[in-house]
Design an enzyme around this catalytic site. Structure first.
Site, PDB file in Angstrom:
ATOM      1  N   ARG A 105      15.047  21.419  -7.268  1.00 43.85           N
ATOM      2  CA  ARG A 105      13.649  21.010  -7.237  1.00 43.85           C
ATOM      3  C   ARG A 105      12.761  22.224  -7.035  1.00 43.85           C
ATOM      4  O   ARG A 105      12.910  22.962  -6.050  1.00 43.85           O
ATOM      5  CB  ARG A 105      13.444  20.011  -6.102  1.00 43.85           C
ATOM      6  N   THR A 109       6.058  22.817  -7.966  1.00 41.36           N
ATOM      7  CA  THR A 109       5.701  21.690  -8.843  1.00 41.36           C
ATOM      8  C   THR A 109       6.400  20.397  -8.406  1.00 41.36           C
ATOM      9  O   THR A 109       6.018  19.320  -8.849  1.00 41.36           O
ATOM     10  CB  THR A 109       6.134  21.981 -10.292  1.00 41.36           C
ATOM     11  N   ASP A 201      22.850  13.197   4.080  1.00 41.58           N
ATOM     12  CA  ASP A 201      23.002  14.014   2.864  1.00 41.58           C
ATOM     13  C   ASP A 201      24.448  13.894   2.376  1.00 41.58           C
ATOM     14  O   ASP A 201      25.380  14.371   3.050  1.00 41.58           O
ATOM     15  CB  ASP A 201      22.650  15.475   3.177  1.00 41.58           C
ATOM     16  N   ASP A 204      26.384  17.244   1.969  1.00 48.04           N
ATOM     17  CA  ASP A 204      26.749  17.847   3.259  1.00 48.04           C
ATOM     18  C   ASP A 204      27.887  17.085   3.929  1.00 48.04           C
ATOM     19  O   ASP A 204      28.814  17.673   4.478  1.00 48.04           O
ATOM     20  CB  ASP A 204      25.540  17.894   4.208  1.00 48.04           C
TER      21      ASP A 204
HETATM   22  N1  URA Z   1      20.376  12.680  -1.337  1.00 44.89           N
HETATM   23  C1  URA Z   1      21.221  12.476  -0.300  1.00 44.89           C
HETATM   24  O1  URA Z   1      22.283  13.072  -0.237  1.00 44.89           O
HETATM   25  N2  URA Z   1      20.877  11.573   0.640  1.00 44.89           N
HETATM   26  C2  URA Z   1      19.722  10.871   0.606  1.00 44.89           C
HETATM   27  O2  URA Z   1      19.484  10.046   1.490  1.00 44.89           O
HETATM   28  C3  URA Z   1      18.838  11.112  -0.472  1.00 44.89           C
HETATM   29  C4  URA Z   1      19.191  12.016  -1.432  1.00 44.89           C
END
Ligand code: URA
Length: 210
Positions: A105, A109, A201, A204
């Site tokens: 990302r 922008t 995430d 992660d």
């Molecule tokens: N990407 C992720 O890994 N977790 C989220 O909650 C949103 C996007």
């Protein structure tokens, strides 16, 4: 044509998803559960794979038996979390070809920018399944599908573990022709774009990077 959105509410999927959401799950458990749920979700997303018949002989008689038709499936992972779903689909469809899309990302922008794109040839006559565990804003998924359409793909499906209503709406607006299969549509996004209640995430948690 499959529904635009299918939520797989099978007890095994929902049970495994709860174990994954729990912050106490280790990375190893998280990866194993994601693999197992992907097998079950892949069963649903592949239900419209084109079929033909092949003449075979059973030990008792000849028959025209059903068999998958056409060009091999293309499986496309959105990096990096999509890689956690690849092996599950490949276990069911080992002959699938595999592609990768990498997007980041742009902080100014806020638009997705491509940094990697490699897909099998002949995308125009393959069924394409895009995998990414989290459909959050839908911006990167919609951008990845734009790229796949530019590469010729016309028969695309999207497989995710969790979706936010915002992401589902974004995909419906950008790609109404792309059916989505998921294990859950959660409440919504928080101010940082995380799915709530979600699971954090996914990359992660999968790779132990946080
Ligand atoms: N990407 C992720 O890994 N977790 C989220 O909650 C949103 C996007």
């Amino acid at each position: 044509m499959q529904e635009h959105l299918t939520v797989v509410d099978h007890p095994l999927v929902q049970h495994k998803l709860t174990l994954m959401r729990d912050k106490g799950a280790s990375s190893a458990e998280f990866r194993r559960l994601l693999h197992e749920i992907t097998l079950l979700l892949a069963y649903e997303i592949t239900r419209e794979m084109p079929m033909t018949t092949r003449a075979i002989e059973t030990p008792l008689e000849e028959m025209d038996a059903p068999i998958l038709a056409g060009k091999k499936l293309a499986l496309v992972s959105i990096l990096r979390a999509g890689n956690g779903m690849l092996d599950g689909v490949l276990e069911l469809v080992p002959s699938a070809r595999v592609g990768f899309v990498g997007l980041y990302r742009d902080e100014e922008t806020l638009k997705p920018v491509q940094y990697y794109f490699k897909v099998p040839e002949g995308m125009n006559d393959r069924m394409v399944i895009v995998v990414d565990p989290m459909l959050a804003t839908g911006n990167s998924s919609a951008a990845a599908i734009d790229l796949l359409k530019q590469a010729g793909a016309t028969d695309i499906r999207f497989l995710c573990l969790l979706a936010a209503p915002e992401g589902v709406a974004r995909m419906k607006e950008a790609h109404p022709d792309v059916p989505i299969v998921t294990a859950s549509v959660d409440r919504g996004l928080n101010s940082k774009g995380y799915i709530m209640p979600g699971l954090g995430d996914a990359g992660d948690r999968m790779f132990g990077t946080k």
